[in-house]
Design a protein around this motif. Structure first.
Motif, PDB file in Angstrom:
ATOM      1  N   HIS A  46     -12.587 -15.795   6.129  1.00 10.47           N
ATOM      2  CA  HIS A  46     -12.692 -15.612   7.575  1.00 10.47           C
ATOM      3  C   HIS A  46     -12.623 -14.134   7.914  1.00 10.47           C
ATOM      4  CE1 HIS A  46     -12.019 -19.795   9.226  1.00 10.47           C
ATOM      5  NE2 HIS A  46     -11.962 -19.947   7.931  1.00 10.47           N
ATOM      6  N   GLN A  47     -11.699 -13.455   7.245  1.00 10.79           N
ATOM      7  CA  GLN A  47     -11.536 -12.024   7.455  1.00 10.79           C
ATOM      8  C   GLN A  47     -11.002 -11.403   6.170  1.00 10.79           C
ATOM      9  OE1 GLN A  47      -9.116 -12.201  10.919  1.00 10.79           O
ATOM     10  NE2 GLN A  47      -7.307 -12.951   9.863  1.00 10.79           N
ATOM     11  N   LEU A  48     -11.019 -10.100   6.119  1.00  9.46           N
ATOM     12  CA  LEU A  48     -10.558  -9.416   4.922  1.00  9.46           C
ATOM     13  C   LEU A  48      -9.045  -9.312   4.943  1.00  9.46           C
ATOM     14  CD1 LEU A  48     -13.199  -6.536   4.729  1.00  9.46           C
ATOM     15  CD2 LEU A  48     -13.250  -8.787   3.634  1.00  9.46           C
ATOM     16  N   THR A  49      -8.421  -9.696   3.855  1.00  9.46           N
ATOM     17  CA  THR A  49      -6.959  -9.661   3.776  1.00  9.46           C
ATOM     18  C   THR A  49      -6.536  -8.890   2.525  1.00  9.46           C
ATOM     19  OG1 THR A  49      -6.965 -11.753   2.569  1.00  9.46           O
ATOM     20  CG2 THR A  49      -6.698 -11.888   4.950  1.00  9.46           C
ATOM     21  N   PRO A  50      -5.298  -8.392   2.521  1.00 10.86           N
ATOM     22  CA  PRO A  50      -4.842  -7.600   1.373  1.00 10.86           C
ATOM     23  C   PRO A  50      -4.909  -8.340   0.035  1.00 10.86           C
ATOM     24  CG  PRO A  50      -3.355  -7.306   3.239  1.00 10.86           C
ATOM     25  CD  PRO A  50      -4.315  -8.384   3.619  1.00 10.86           C
ATOM     26  N   ALA A 100      -9.355   1.001  -1.208  1.00 11.11           N
ATOM     27  CA  ALA A 100      -8.254   1.947  -1.451  1.00 11.11           C
ATOM     28  C   ALA A 100      -7.019   1.225  -1.990  1.00 11.11           C
ATOM     29  CB  ALA A 100      -7.915   2.680  -0.156  1.00 11.11           C
ATOM     30  N   LEU A 101      -6.752   0.058  -1.436  1.00 12.06           N
ATOM     31  CA  LEU A 101      -5.595  -0.721  -1.890  1.00 12.06           C
ATOM     32  C   LEU A 101      -5.794  -1.188  -3.338  1.00 12.06           C
ATOM     33  CD1 LEU A 101      -2.949  -1.577  -0.471  1.00 12.06           C
ATOM     34  CD2 LEU A 101      -4.014  -3.771   0.025  1.00 12.06           C
ATOM     35  N   ALA A 102      -7.040  -1.547  -3.664  1.00 14.15           N
ATOM     36  CA  ALA A 102      -7.358  -1.954  -5.043  1.00 14.15           C
ATOM     37  C   ALA A 102      -7.040  -0.809  -6.003  1.00 14.15           C
ATOM     38  CB  ALA A 102      -8.828  -2.353  -5.150  1.00 14.15           C
ATOM     39  N   LEU A 103      -7.389   0.398  -5.596  1.00 18.86           N
ATOM     40  CA  LEU A 103      -7.131   1.567  -6.433  1.00 18.86           C
ATOM     41  C   LEU A 103      -5.632   1.866  -6.503  1.00 18.86           C
ATOM     42  CD1 LEU A 103      -8.241   3.991  -8.040  1.00 18.86           C
ATOM     43  CD2 LEU A 103      -8.447   5.225  -5.873  1.00 18.86           C
ATOM     44  N   GLU A 104      -4.993   1.834  -5.348  1.00 17.71           N
ATOM     45  CA  GLU A 104      -3.570   2.211  -5.246  1.00 17.71           C
ATOM     46  C   GLU A 104      -2.667   1.248  -6.027  1.00 17.71           C
ATOM     47  OE1 GLU A 104      -2.598   4.714  -2.891  1.00 17.71           O
ATOM     48  OE2 GLU A 104      -0.448   4.539  -3.293  1.00 17.71           O
ATOM     49  N   LEU A 105      -2.914  -0.041  -5.834  1.00 18.48           N
ATOM     50  CA  LEU A 105      -1.991  -1.023  -6.413  1.00 18.48           C
ATOM     51  C   LEU A 105      -2.451  -1.619  -7.734  1.00 18.48           C
ATOM     52  CD1 LEU A 105      -0.767  -3.091  -3.334  1.00 18.48           C
ATOM     53  CD2 LEU A 105       0.425  -1.287  -4.559  1.00 18.48           C
ATOM     54  N   PHE A 106      -3.772  -1.676  -7.925  1.00 15.54           N
ATOM     55  CA  PHE A 106      -4.255  -2.380  -9.113  1.00 15.54           C
ATOM     56  C   PHE A 106      -5.085  -1.480 -10.035  1.00 15.54           C
ATOM     57  CE2 PHE A 106      -3.544  -5.512  -5.731  1.00 15.54           C
ATOM     58  CZ  PHE A 106      -2.576  -6.294  -6.352  1.00 15.54           C
ATOM     59  N   GLY A 107      -5.144  -0.186  -9.701  1.00 18.61           N
ATOM     60  CA  GLY A 107      -5.630   0.811 -10.639  1.00 18.61           C
ATOM     61  C   GLY A 107      -7.121   0.994 -10.781  1.00 18.61           C
ATOM     62  N   HIS A 108      -7.914   0.316  -9.976  1.00 17.08           N
ATOM     63  CA  HIS A 108      -9.369   0.497 -10.112  1.00 17.08           C
ATOM     64  C   HIS A 108     -10.066   0.266  -8.778  1.00 17.08           C
ATOM     65  CE1 HIS A 108     -13.436   0.371 -11.631  1.00 17.08           C
ATOM     66  NE2 HIS A 108     -13.597  -0.866 -11.215  1.00 17.08           N
TER      67      HIS A 108
ATOM     68  N   ALA B 106       5.700 -14.860   3.016  1.00 14.99           N
ATOM     69  CA  ALA B 106       5.346 -13.647   2.268  1.00 14.99           C
ATOM     70  C   ALA B 106       4.587 -12.683   3.175  1.00 14.99           C
ATOM     71  CB  ALA B 106       4.512 -14.004   1.040  1.00 14.99           C
ATOM     72  N   LEU B 107       3.677 -13.222   3.959  1.00 17.07           N
ATOM     73  CA  LEU B 107       2.945 -12.379   4.922  1.00 17.07           C
ATOM     74  C   LEU B 107       3.924 -11.721   5.886  1.00 17.07           C
ATOM     75  CD1 LEU B 107       0.323 -11.476   6.478  1.00 17.07           C
ATOM     76  CD2 LEU B 107       0.527 -13.592   7.756  1.00 17.07           C
ATOM     77  N   SER B 108       4.815 -12.534   6.433  1.00 19.31           N
ATOM     78  CA  SER B 108       5.749 -12.019   7.428  1.00 19.31           C
ATOM     79  C   SER B 108       6.658 -10.959   6.831  1.00 19.31           C
ATOM     80  CB  SER B 108       6.599 -13.171   7.986  1.00 19.31           C
ATOM     81  OG  SER B 108       7.562 -12.665   8.879  1.00 19.31           O
ATOM     82  N   PHE B 109       7.224 -11.242   5.662  1.00 18.01           N
ATOM     83  CA  PHE B 109       8.196 -10.290   5.106  1.00 18.01           C
ATOM     84  C   PHE B 109       7.513  -9.063   4.509  1.00 18.01           C
ATOM     85  CE2 PHE B 109      10.915  -8.280   2.038  1.00 18.01           C
ATOM     86  CZ  PHE B 109      12.090  -8.144   2.771  1.00 18.01           C
ATOM     87  N   PHE B 110       6.585  -9.296   3.592  1.00 15.05           N
ATOM     88  CA  PHE B 110       6.043  -8.166   2.821  1.00 15.05           C
ATOM     89  C   PHE B 110       5.011  -7.354   3.619  1.00 15.05           C
ATOM     90  CE2 PHE B 110       7.726 -11.015  -0.356  1.00 15.05           C
ATOM     91  CZ  PHE B 110       8.374 -10.140  -1.224  1.00 15.05           C
ATOM     92  N   LEU B 140       6.726  -3.551  -5.166  1.00 12.53           N
ATOM     93  CA  LEU B 140       7.028  -4.546  -4.139  1.00 12.53           C
ATOM     94  C   LEU B 140       5.764  -4.931  -3.368  1.00 12.53           C
ATOM     95  CD1 LEU B 140       9.614  -5.961  -2.931  1.00 12.53           C
ATOM     96  CD2 LEU B 140       9.426  -4.310  -1.075  1.00 12.53           C
ATOM     97  N   ALA B 141       4.948  -3.933  -3.058  1.00 15.78           N
ATOM     98  CA  ALA B 141       3.710  -4.220  -2.328  1.00 15.78           C
ATOM     99  C   ALA B 141       2.793  -5.110  -3.161  1.00 15.78           C
ATOM    100  CB  ALA B 141       3.004  -2.908  -1.982  1.00 15.78           C
ATOM    101  N   ARG B 142       2.672  -4.788  -4.434  1.00 11.88           N
ATOM    102  CA  ARG B 142       1.804  -5.580  -5.310  1.00 11.88           C
ATOM    103  C   ARG B 142       2.360  -7.006  -5.449  1.00 11.88           C
ATOM    104  NH1 ARG B 142       0.857  -1.839  -9.227  1.00 11.88           N
ATOM    105  NH2 ARG B 142       2.848  -2.323 -10.176  1.00 11.88           N
ATOM    106  N   GLY B 143       3.661  -7.095  -5.638  1.00 13.38           N
ATOM    107  CA  GLY B 143       4.288  -8.412  -5.771  1.00 13.38           C
ATOM    108  C   GLY B 143       4.147  -9.229  -4.494  1.00 13.38           C
ATOM    109  N   GLY B 144       4.298  -8.579  -3.351  1.00 14.22           N
ATOM    110  CA  GLY B 144       4.177  -9.285  -2.076  1.00 14.22           C
ATOM    111  C   GLY B 144       2.782  -9.832  -1.861  1.00 14.22           C
ATOM    112  N   ILE B 145       1.801  -9.028  -2.215  1.00 16.29           N
ATOM    113  CA  ILE B 145       0.405  -9.478  -2.090  1.00 16.29           C
ATOM    114  C   ILE B 145       0.167 -10.688  -2.995  1.00 16.29           C
ATOM    115  CG2 ILE B 145      -1.951  -8.835  -2.755  1.00 16.29           C
ATOM    116  CD1 ILE B 145      -1.366  -6.052  -1.557  1.00 16.29           C
ATOM    117  N   ARG B 146       0.673 -10.598  -4.214  1.00 12.60           N
ATOM    118  CA  ARG B 146       0.460 -11.724  -5.147  1.00 12.60           C
ATOM    119  C   ARG B 146       1.222 -12.978  -4.714  1.00 12.60           C
ATOM    120  NH1 ARG B 146       0.715  -8.097 -10.658  1.00 12.60           N
ATOM    121  NH2 ARG B 146      -1.518  -7.672 -10.772  1.00 12.60           N
TER     122      ARG B 146
END
Lengths: 149, 474
Positions: A46-50, A100-108, B106-110, B140-146
């Motif tokens: 529906h929309q882009l999410t983290p 950017a988030l893909a790069l920042e958190l997941f390295g690529h 998870a959405l609300s907290f992280f 924490l950000a990566r864990g929250g997303i997952r």
């Protein structure tokens, strides 16, 4: 020696299918999925999410497919660079931010493109306007020509 | 001269709202109103629709918690059909709801609250988001997303899609889990537990840093309401209603959800489309009560899982503040995630989740059905009256955020009273009003069945309506 391979492509079609032409992104993703092309993976949202940042980081190329209201062109494909120029973003993000988030958190950060298709009718309801359907077909040809040939 | 502060709109909540803060002649905060200015009318336009369609229709109330509406709706449908659903169906619905609680919390907290906590309430709003969180604490950000992804994957595995899955139906569900899906879910649980435990440890370490916020973010006694199992264990799908006060004393107990109207009144105020439910025996507005994770932690005697039981006990040992400050909603949310993960893990060993017997079929056998379940934000009721053809004659949706409305108003007033002492809006007040409000994780799409987008505006108005001070964001 490792052999070179063709890059994997992730197609993310997003938009609200209950807002008629806003669903052109999911519509295009569905068509591409039906091709069962070995290099293509598709995702409809529906929309882009983290949460998309991780699968984006795992591909060679990502193409975001979205509808647009105002445009001088019927459809357009432009390259996307990683960018965190706008917050806040919680359950809705921009393509630049997700890359950017893909790069920042997941390295690529893969090579990223945004394919936009101009819509005509964003009222409540299902199904695309005939003109938008035509543009979707042309946009798919553009995408395939750029990335699959 | 009375003055009025307006915050319009409020950001990082699900929906669109405006807050007015009224000052007296001395510049002291007198009262606060939380306005919801949009209306969608689900209760009205559902009239005439078949009850079998209600799950699909009401799920569209919200893109964040459609699963909650699905479950309450099909439970009302079960009653209309007068069927007892197969054990596998109840377990699979429970699994779906646990996935929903996990992803929403998870959405609300992280994504929404952790940036405030880690970056500070006075940090730049442009960086106080998941991207800022990523730079402050990558793990924490990566864990929250997952973690959120994990909850959504459960919903998708069962329902076929993350948002608006049409998998539950009156009488049961439309299919079981596959062995492959079960094994995938089971394999991811250890990482999710690690993320949750890390966040809990981090959060508990922040109480001293945010003592002022703990003391002012809706710190007042009230009643709490939620579903609880017959033996007092934390519940999210079945059980009976229980009301407790801030001393933990049970005020009303073992109330079948079908009797909710005997205990809950719904007041309508002219300044908002959001209703203000209250506990009837105490009247309006004294019957203020809170629902959601904090309520569920307080009113249950145990969580029913080892790790969450331990955390709940520690929560309750924190004394009076644990049962008065809404700041602890954040804390309770993490304990509930832990509980959900433990329960999901246990369910993965239950053969019923793969059972082919998952649905009872029947027509209209009763003309009224009331379904209740625990949504992430609190107890959700769907109440339908149908005709002999199963067409909806009357529909009432009692939503968690509405039930927290009185408490949210009081929270805003308390924060404003603490930070505003004159005609100017002090730096930091705005952030804290928003954050205090956000502790409830209000979902305005659900509570008014409305939707919207928002930057932020604060206005200070005098009694004649003239703006004497204005702050704009976004």
């Amino acid at each position: 020696m490792p052999t070179s391979r063709e890059p994997d492509i992730l197609i993310i079609g997003y938009g609200k299918t209950l807002r008629r032409d806003d669903g052109v992104g999911p519509h295009i993703a569905q068509i591409l999925e039906s091709w069962e092309h070995p290099r293509l993976r598709t995702h409809i949202a529906h929309q882009l999410t983290p949460e998309l940042a991780e699968p984006i980081s795992q591909t060679d190329v990502v193409v975001f497919v979205d509808a647009c209201r105002e445009s001088e062109t019927e459809y357009e494909m432009r390259e996307v660079s990683p960018g965190l120029d706008r917050g806040p973003s919680f359950h809705s993000a921009r393509p630049e931010a997700l890359v950017a988030l893909a790069l920042e958190l997941f390295g690529h950060a893969p090579q990223a493109w945004l394919l936009t298709v101009k819509g005509e009718d964003f009222s409540l309801g299902e199904g695309l306007n005939v003109e938008t359907q035509r543009r979707a077909v042309a946009a798919i040809e553009l995408l395939a020509g750029e990335l699959l040939e | 001269m009375t003055k009025r502060v307006v915050i319009d709109p409020v950001t990082r909540i699900e929906g669109h709202a405006k807050i007015s803060i009224f000052l007296d002649d001395d510049g002291q905060v007198n009262d606060a109103w939380f306005h919801v200015a949009e209306f969608r009318g689900f209760e009205k336009f559902c009239e005439g629709r078949p009850f079998t369609e209600m799950a699909g229709i009401t799920a569209r109330v919200c893109g964040i918690c459609p699963v909650s509406h699905l479950i309450a709706s099909v439970k009302a449908g079960d009653e209309i059909m007068a069927v007892r659903i197969p054990p596998a169906a109840e377990k699979l619905r429970r699994l779906l709801n646990l996935g929903q609680l996990t992803q929403s919390h998870a959405l609300s907290f992280f994504h929404l609250s952790a940036p405030d906590l880690l970056l500070g309430f006075d940090s730049d709003p442009k960086t106080r988001n998941v991207f800022g969180l990523a730079q402050a604490n990558e793990q924490l950000a990566r864990g929250g997303i997952r973690l959120r992804q994990f909850g959504q994957e459960i919903i998708e595995a069962l329902g076929g899609q993350k948002i608006h899955p049409a998998w539950v139906a009156p009488g049961g569900v439309r299919g079981p889990l596959t062995e492959e899906q079960r094994d995938y879910i089971r394999g991811r649980i250890p990482d999710m537990q690690t993320t949750t435990k890390t966040a809990l440890d981090l959060f508990k370490g922040l109480f001293d840093k945010y003592k002022e916020e703990v003391d002012t973010f809706g710190n007042f006694p009230s009643l709490f309401m939620g579903l609880v199992a017959d033996d007092g264990t934390w519940e999210h799908y079945g059980g009976k209603l229980r009301f407790v006060d801030s001393d933990g004393k049970i005020v009303a107990d073992k109330i079948d959800p079908s009797r909710y109207e005997e205990f809950i009144g719904e007041k309508v105020e002219s300044y908002s489309y959001l209703k203000s439910p209250y506990y009837k025996p105490l009247g309006y507005p004294d019957g203020i009560y809170r629902v959601g994770p904090m309520a569920r932690i307080l009113l249950s005697e145990r969580m029913g899982t080892p790790l969450a039981d331990k955390e709940q006990a520690e929560y309750k040992q924190r004394g009076q503040v644990a049962s008065t400050t809404s700041f602890y909603y954040l804390y309770a949310r993490l304990i509930e995630i832990l509980c959900c993960l433990e329960r999901i893990e246990k369910m993965m060993s239950d053969p019923d989740i793969l059972s082919p017997h998952f649905r009872a079929k029947a027509g209209v056998n009763q003309f009224e059905g009331i379904g209740a379940s625990e949504a992430p934000r609190g107890t959700l009721f769907h109440h339908y009256n149908v005709d002999e053809h199963g067409l909806i004659q009357k529909c009432n949706l009692l939503i968690a955020t509405g039930q927290n409305n009185l408490a949210m108003n009081r929270t805003v007033a308390q924060i404003a009273k603490h930070y505003i002492t004159g005609p100017e809006i002090p730096e930091g007040m705005l952030n804290r009003v928003e954050a205090g409000f956000r502790a409830f994780d209000p979902c305005l799409s659900c509570s008014t069945h409305a939707f919207g987008e928002m930057p932020l505006r604060v206005e200070l108005l005098n009694a004649e309506g003239q703006v004497v001070h204005e702050v704009t964001r976004g």
